[in-house]
Scaffold this motif. Structure first.
Motif, PDB file in Angstrom:
ATOM      1  N   GLY A   1       0.783  -1.223   0.000  1.00 23.30           N
ATOM      2  CA  GLY A   1       0.000   0.000   0.000  1.00 23.30           C
ATOM      3  C   GLY A   1       0.816   1.275   0.000  1.00 23.30           C
TER       4      GLY A   1
ATOM      5  N   VAL B   1       2.642   4.281  -1.392  1.00 21.92           N
ATOM      6  CA  VAL B   1       2.528   4.982  -2.669  1.00 21.92           C
ATOM      7  C   VAL B   1       3.907   5.287  -3.242  1.00 21.92           C
ATOM      8  CG1 VAL B   1       1.675   7.085  -3.795  1.00 21.92           C
ATOM      9  CG2 VAL B   1       0.307   5.978  -2.021  1.00 21.92           C
TER      10      VAL B   1
ATOM     11  N   ASN C   1      -3.906   1.892  -6.391  1.00 23.78           N
ATOM     12  CA  ASN C   1      -4.881   1.953  -5.298  1.00 23.78           C
ATOM     13  C   ASN C   1      -6.174   2.623  -5.752  1.00 23.78           C
ATOM     14  OD1 ASN C   1      -4.266   4.661  -5.428  1.00 23.78           O
ATOM     15  ND2 ASN C   1      -3.237   4.759  -3.436  1.00 23.78           N
TER      16      ASN C   1
ATOM     17  N   VAL D   1       1.117   1.927  -6.313  1.00 19.15           N
ATOM     18  CA  VAL D   1       1.495   1.543  -4.948  1.00 19.15           C
ATOM     19  C   VAL D   1       2.274   0.232  -4.998  1.00 19.15           C
ATOM     20  CG1 VAL D   1      -0.467   2.705  -3.864  1.00 19.15           C
ATOM     21  CG2 VAL D   1      -0.672   0.306  -4.598  1.00 19.15           C
TER      22      VAL D   1
END
Length: 353
Positions: free
Chosen positions: A203, A205, A330, A336
């Motif tokens: 997750g 970025v 995402n 991500v």
């Protein structure tokens, strides 16, 4: 009074063989005769056992001081942090760690030398012995003579009889080498598992290193090369250099049909692949990209990697492919990471582990 002329016999002015009062003056045939050794003068320690005991305690004290200096050297690594600055008159502001290390190691080495010198000057035999020169080859008699001299010297040194000196000397000489081992600690802390992991996690970025904005798939066009860092890593962070040296990414967009390696294709997003920017040779940052061949070149030693085939090594001293980071998109449409690198990044890791 008679006058002397330039042709008079100069021997008239030389001293006669008889003194002015009629005494005989000794005349030697060899003006450079060996005068011999002066009579041996005994030291106070040679004739006074109380003085000898005092010298023995002084030598033992110096050896003990050396041991304390070595222990202080080792303790300095634990007591003083590397960034602590202190004021020492008249030197000024200095590193507390460096000053303590230099002072304690200097005391340890000086005390050993001073103890050995004081031992030799006050307790060991100082009687001069003349020996005739001899041929280079030694006969049995000479070898036996040398052996007896060594035995006599060892006995006169008091090494076997003066146990206090012997034991403290052994202690000092045993502890001083520990200083060299402790110095290795200054090479830095052990890496432990720090090289196994980076800031990338599921997750996280991908942020454009140049614009400091999140990367979106439409920002990466075919044939372009973009550099990325993890979200939350700022140049003002204290550990920025350490983290970016492991987490720096190269982002390249390839046509899906140009990707030869199946895992690379599965870990990509619409042909966008993310590889470590750190060369697996000596850790140089890779930045030279050939659009037509999809090859990247390390500028340091010309290691060449094929980004269309799992970043395998095509040329150069690098021993391993560049690690790939699995990526996706995402809910906000930003690229991500789906986890960390599955293998450690950096130079020659496999040889170190």
């Amino acid at each position: 009074m008679s006058e002397t002329g330039p042709h008079n016999d100069v021997s008239e002015n030389l001293p006669s063989e008889h003194g002015a009062h009629g005494g005989d003056v000794a005349v030697t045939s060899d003006p450079f005769a060996n005068p011999g050794l002066p009579p041996h003068e005994y030291r106070r320690q040679d004739i006074d056992e109380k003085a000898a005991k005092h010298s023995e305690r002084v030598v033992a004290g110096l050896f003990t001081l050396s041991m304390l200096g070595t222990l202080g050297f080792i303790a300095s690594f634990v007591i003083f942090p590397i960034d602590k600055i202190v004021y020492i008159f008249p030197i000024g502001h200095v590193s507390a760690l460096n000053f303590s290390l230099g002072l304690t190691l200097g005391v340890a080495l000086f005390a050993i030398g001073a103890g050995a010198v004081h031992w030799a000057r006050t307790l060991m035999s100082d009687e001069e012995v003349a020996d005739e020169r001899h041929p280079v080859d030694a006969d049995d008699e000479l070898r036996e003579n040398v052996r007896q001299q060594w035995i006599t010297g060892a006995k006169e040194s008091g090494f076997g009889r003066r146990k206090l000196i012997r034991n403290t000397m052994f202690g000092a000489l045993t502890l001083v080498p520990l200083s060299g081992l402790v110095i290795l600690r200054d090479l830095g802390p052990l890496p432990e598992k720090k090289l196994d992991h980076t800031m990338w996690s599921r997750g996280k970025v991908l942020v454009n290193t140049n614009t400091d904005k999140p990367l979106r798939p439409e920002d990466v066009v075919v044939g372009s090369l973009t550099f990325a860092k993890p979200e939350g890593l700022e140049e003002t962070d204290e550990d920025f250099q350490e983290q970016i040296a492991k987490a720096a990414l190269m982002i390249v967009r390839l046509k899906p049909e140009d990707i030869k390696d199946k895992r690379e294709r599965d870990w990509a997003h619409e042909g966008i692949v993310a590889f470590s920017k750190i060369c697996t040779h000596v850790g140089c940052p890779i930045s030279l990209y050939e659009q037509q061949t999809h090859h990247v070149l390390c500028p340091c030693h010309q290691s060449t990697f094929d980004l269309s085939d799992g970043a395998r090594v095509l040329f150069g001293p690098a021993g391993h492919p560049l690690p790939q980071l699995r990526i996706s998109v995402n809910g906000d449409g930003n690229l991500v990471a789906l986890g960390d690198f599955e293998e450690p990044v950096g130079p020659a890791f496999w040889e170190r582990s």
